[in-house]
Design an enzyme around this catalytic site. Structure first.
Site, PDB file in Angstrom:
ATOM      1  N   LYS A  12     -48.225   7.702   4.737  1.00 15.40           N
ATOM      2  CA  LYS A  12     -47.428   6.674   4.082  1.00 15.40           C
ATOM      3  C   LYS A  12     -47.300   7.055   2.597  1.00 15.40           C
ATOM      4  O   LYS A  12     -48.163   7.735   2.058  1.00 15.40           O
ATOM      5  CB  LYS A  12     -48.164   5.336   4.237  1.00 15.40           C
ATOM      6  CG  LYS A  12     -47.402   4.144   3.681  1.00 15.40           C
ATOM      7  CD  LYS A  12     -48.033   2.857   4.170  1.00 15.40           C
ATOM      8  CE  LYS A  12     -47.454   1.630   3.492  1.00 15.40           C
ATOM      9  NZ  LYS A  12     -46.022   1.609   3.313  1.00 15.40           N
ATOM     10  N   ILE A  36     -40.397  -3.096   3.075  1.00 16.07           N
ATOM     11  CA  ILE A  36     -41.823  -3.163   2.736  1.00 16.07           C
ATOM     12  C   ILE A  36     -42.029  -2.962   1.230  1.00 16.07           C
ATOM     13  O   ILE A  36     -42.915  -3.547   0.623  1.00 16.07           O
ATOM     14  CB  ILE A  36     -42.636  -2.093   3.514  1.00 16.07           C
ATOM     15  CG1 ILE A  36     -42.445  -2.239   5.031  1.00 16.07           C
ATOM     16  CG2 ILE A  36     -44.115  -2.144   3.150  1.00 16.07           C
ATOM     17  CD1 ILE A  36     -42.980  -3.500   5.642  1.00 16.07           C
ATOM     18  N   CYS A  59     -36.959   6.047  -4.145  1.00 14.30           N
ATOM     19  CA  CYS A  59     -37.556   4.995  -4.980  1.00 14.30           C
ATOM     20  C   CYS A  59     -36.587   4.629  -6.103  1.00 14.30           C
ATOM     21  O   CYS A  59     -35.870   5.486  -6.613  1.00 14.30           O
ATOM     22  CB  CYS A  59     -38.851   5.492  -5.624  1.00 14.30           C
ATOM     23  SG  CYS A  59     -40.049   6.159  -4.486  1.00 14.30           S
ATOM     24  N   ILE A 110     -33.167  12.411   7.374  1.00 11.40           N
ATOM     25  CA  ILE A 110     -32.747  11.503   6.308  1.00 11.40           C
ATOM     26  C   ILE A 110     -33.774  10.383   6.140  1.00 11.40           C
ATOM     27  O   ILE A 110     -34.525  10.094   7.069  1.00 11.40           O
ATOM     28  CB  ILE A 110     -31.358  10.892   6.607  1.00 11.40           C
ATOM     29  CG1 ILE A 110     -31.379  10.079   7.890  1.00 11.40           C
ATOM     30  CG2 ILE A 110     -30.294  11.962   6.653  1.00 11.40           C
ATOM     31  CD1 ILE A 110     -30.098   9.295   8.206  1.00 11.40           C
TER      32      ILE A 110
END
Length: 300
Positions: free
Chosen positions: A44, A70, A128, A189
């Protein structure tokens, strides 16, 4: 029969890894899956400090997949180094750490902390939001992508794999920007931006309004993008996006991916990765293929 592949000098015993964010650090899946049987475990996303993530609700089922917002919740690099990496080292698969951040400094801090750790590859999540650029993702602007790739590459001790966002006009432009800046490989992707509305409540299902769409419905888009990028640049690619079966994985490999990542399918079937590996072996036996290299990029 040879299933091993090479990503930027790192040998994986087979071409199958796990989608970041769908497998935790691997420990929670270890009772269902022999981690040593995987080509690699991709963790993660981890940041330089703990991230709380987005408010709930932050997951929703949709036709052919799911939406998640999330917000890259994670306990931070200190916890990963102390708790997760020793377990993964013992597990016996190659280790790919997914790195996230809100500024270039954040990313660099994480890769520097990982420089002496038992990590084989760094997957850099450029989806991000770049806080200094008003929240646009690093991976949606070729100049920003080039710059962050160059900064991370200069500090990283392990090979880096830039994970590309599909939420762009031309995926090959992004791929070239990352390759020109020195990336050792590419992952693609990441999720497609999507939305769901609850018509009874007349409100968004996700607190964040939008989320990342993953699962079988995005596979044709992902496959097209992997094919385009494989024919535009000359670095190894980890293909992902809706892979649930060996047939899906083989499509990506034939399109030009050196390895593949199984993500959302893990939620439906915790042993999906093993099923994919066994299915690839069966296909190679049936077609008398001795080396998986024969299949990589065989469709032109």
């Amino acid at each position: 029969m040879n299933l091993s592949v090479n990503i930027a000098g790192v040998t994986m015993k087979n071409p199958v890894t796990t989608g970041s964010g769908t497998f935790g650090s691997g420990e929670e899946f270890s009772e269902f899956v022999d981690l040593s049987a995987l080509g690699a475990v991709t963790t993660k996303g981890v940041a330089n400090v703990p991230w709380p993530g987005n408010p709930t609700p932050r997951i929703a089922e949709v036709y052919g997949g799911m939406l998640n917002a999330i917000g890259l919740q994670n306990p931070g690099i200190d916890v990963m180094i102390e708790r997760d990496l020793p377990m993964l080292q013992k597990a016996g698969a190659a280790v790919i750490v997914n790195v996230c951040g809100k500024s270039e400094k954040d990313y660099v801090e994480v890769v520097e902390r990982l420089s002496d750790q038992p990590v084989d590859l760094l997957e850099i999540n450029v989806s991000c939001p770049n806080v200094k650029e008003g929240g646009i993702a690093f991976g949606q602007d070729p100049k920003a992508l080039h710059h962050i790739t160059k900064e991370v590459k200069a500090k990283a001790k392990q090979p880096i794999i830039m994970k590309l966002s599909p939420n762009v006009t031309d995926i090959t432009e992004m791929a070239r920007a990352a390759v020109d800046a020195g990336t050792d490989g590419l992952s693609l992707i990441n999720t497609l931006t999507g939305m769901k509305i609850d018509i009874e409540k007349r409100d968004f299902v996700l607190a964040n309004k939008t989320g990342g769409m993953s699962g079988p419905a995005i596979k044709p888009v992902a496959l097209r993008m992997v094919y385009q990028v494989a024919n535009a640049v000359d670095v190894p690619i980890i293909g992902m996006g809706g892979i649930s079966t060996a047939e899906d994985a083989l499509e990506f490999i034939m399109a030009g991916a050196t390895a593949v990542s199984v993500g959302t399918a893990n939620f439906m079937n915790p042993a999906a990765t093993i099923d994919v590996i066994e299915g690839i072996k069966d296909y190679m036996k049936r077609h008398q293929i001795e080396d998986i290299q024969e299949l990589i990029g065989c469709v032109k």
